[in-house]
Design a protein around this motif. Structure first.
Motif, short mmCIF file in Angstrom:
data_model
loop_
_atom_site.label_atom_id
_atom_site.label_comp_id
_atom_site.label_asym_id
_atom_site.label_seq_id
_atom_site.Cartn_x
_atom_site.Cartn_y
_atom_site.Cartn_z
N ARG A 1 0.90 -1.16 0.17
CA ARG A 1 0.12 0.18 0.09
C ARG A 1 0.81 1.37 -0.29
O ARG A 1 0.43 2.04 -0.62
CB ARG A 1 -1.12 0.12 1.26
CG ARG A 1 -2.37 -1.19 1.18
CD ARG A 1 -2.71 -0.89 2.44
NE ARG A 1 -1.68 -1.58 3.78
CZ ARG A 1 -1.39 -1.13 4.01
NH1 ARG A 1 -2.00 0.49 4.61
NH2 ARG A 1 -0.78 -1.36 5.60
N THR B 1 -5.79 -4.59 -10.58
CA THR B 1 -4.37 -4.16 -11.60
C THR B 1 -3.32 -4.75 -10.96
O THR B 1 -2.50 -4.22 -11.82
CB THR B 1 -4.60 -2.26 -10.03
OG1 THR B 1 -5.90 -1.97 -10.04
CG2 THR B 1 -4.21 -1.80 -10.57
N SER C 1 -8.29 -5.02 -1.34
CA SER C 1 -9.40 -4.77 -2.24
C SER C 1 -9.13 -5.91 -3.58
O SER C 1 -8.54 -6.04 -4.57
CB SER C 1 -9.04 -3.55 -2.58
OG SER C 1 -9.11 -2.73 -4.10
N ALA D 1 1.04 -0.23 -6.58
CA ALA D 1 0.46 -0.39 -5.49
C ALA D 1 -0.79 -1.25 -4.87
O ALA D 1 -1.55 -1.27 -5.95
CB ALA D 1 0.14 1.27 -5.40
N CYS D 2 -0.97 -1.90 -4.26
CA CYS D 2 -1.36 -2.77 -4.03
C CYS D 2 -2.04 -3.10 -2.46
O CYS D 2 -1.32 -3.18 -1.51
CB CYS D 2 -1.00 -4.48 -4.90
SG CYS D 2 -2.35 -5.58 -4.45
N ASP D 3 -3.07 -2.67 -2.16
CA ASP D 3 -4.02 -3.14 -0.95
C ASP D 3 -5.33 -4.48 -1.24
O ASP D 3 -5.78 -4.71 -1.90
CB ASP D 3 -5.40 -2.18 -0.95
CG ASP D 3 -6.06 -2.38 0.40
OD1 ASP D 3 -6.16 -3.65 1.22
OD2 ASP D 3 -6.49 -1.20 0.98
N GLU E 1 -10.54 -4.60 -6.64
CA GLU E 1 -10.25 -3.68 -7.45
C GLU E 1 -8.14 -3.48 -7.55
O GLU E 1 -7.82 -3.94 -9.01
CB GLU E 1 -10.75 -2.45 -7.83
CG GLU E 1 -12.51 -2.80 -7.65
CD GLU E 1 -13.16 -3.19 -6.74
OE1 GLU E 1 -12.11 -3.20 -5.13
OE2 GLU E 1 -14.47 -3.15 -6.56
N SER E 2 -7.72 -3.65 -6.85
CA SER E 2 -6.50 -3.23 -6.50
C SER E 2 -5.56 -4.84 -6.56
O SER E 2 -4.03 -4.08 -7.41
CB SER E 2 -6.53 -3.01 -4.57
OG SER E 2 -4.30 -2.74 -4.92
#
Length: 251
Positions: free
Chosen positions: A34, A65, A59, A54-56, A61-62
């Motif tokens: 994050r 991505t 989520s 960037a990754c959570d 959606e994240s």
């Protein structure tokens, strides 16, 4: 293109150490977390052998991505290190914080599920994939004040074991690394809500707790064995720790 390794939770601690070590082993490392400022510094340190995303992991959606970013690199994805996780609080079950328990389950269990689901097809397509999930000795030994974390890590190890059964015959290894006492900059501090004194007390008198680089070494070892060798579970503790409740402390 080099083989690609994805490391979640790469902004600090075990994740950052693993990203450095895998880059040294010849992987192109996708460092996912994050905190983009920390990722940028890590990737700058590693150089051309790393990409920050960037990754959570909480989520959908994240994580989608992240999968798109990995695909865009164009190389074979051969390694996923599910490292993102953490603990919050030391409440007994009788007064356990629902919010803390929910967060620990979402990050440790559902985060592992999200990322594994998203990247498993690419790992299989590579013909020589490996998934390493960083668990904990809490995955098989309960202890007082650890209920939420213990429950999450038990669930995570159940996920890993089930996945191994379900994909047997496919070209993807499933590895679990379960550390005991590891001293990092943030894990205990986060667990105690930023109280550095309480965090430091966890390691008081322990001559040599494990450090992040020790776990990175174990992950790299498991990931670089010949592809027919699957290390199902590797439990690693410092020599001063014989069990969750048995730790030698020098006064």
């Amino acid at each position: 293109m080099q083989n690609i390794a994805v490391v979640t939770g790469a902004s600090s601690g075990i994740g950052a150490a693993t990203a450095r070590r895998l880059a040294a082993e010849g992987f192109h490392v996708v460092a996912a977390a994050r905190r983009v400022d920390r990722l940028a510094a890590l990737v700058k340190e590693i150089g051309e052998g790393a990409t920050a995303v960037a990754c959570d992991v909480t989520s959908d959606e994240s994580v989608a991505t992240l999968a798109t970013a990995v695909e865009a690199l164009g190389g074979p994805l051969t390694l996923l290190v599910n490292n993102a996780g953490g603990a919050r609080g030391v409440d007994p079950v009788a007064s356990g914080s629902i919010d803390d328990w929910q967060w620990m389950y979402d990050v440790n269990v559902l985060g592992t599920l999200r990322v594994t689901k998203a990247l498993l097809p690419a790992l299989e397509t590579s013909g020589a994939g490996t998934i390493v999930t960083v668990g904990s000795t809490a995955a098989f030994t309960p202890y007082e004040g650890g209920g939420g974390y213990v429950a999450a890590k038990h669930a995570q190890t159940a996920l890993v074991g089930t996945l191994r059964l379900e994909i047997v015959g496919k070209p993807v290894r499933v590895v679990e690394v379960d550390p005991g006492m590891v001293r990092t900059d943030e894990f205990a501090v986060n667990r105690f809500g930023g109280d550095t004194a309480k965090a430091g007390a966890v390691y008081a008198g322990v001559k040599e707790p494990l450090v992040a680089e020790d776990i990175a070494d174990i992950i790299a070892f498991a990931a670089t064995r010949p592809q027919h060798v699957n290390i199902d579970r590797l439990v690693v503790r410092p020599i001063a720790q014989a069990a969750q409740h048995k730790v030698h402390r020098e006064l």
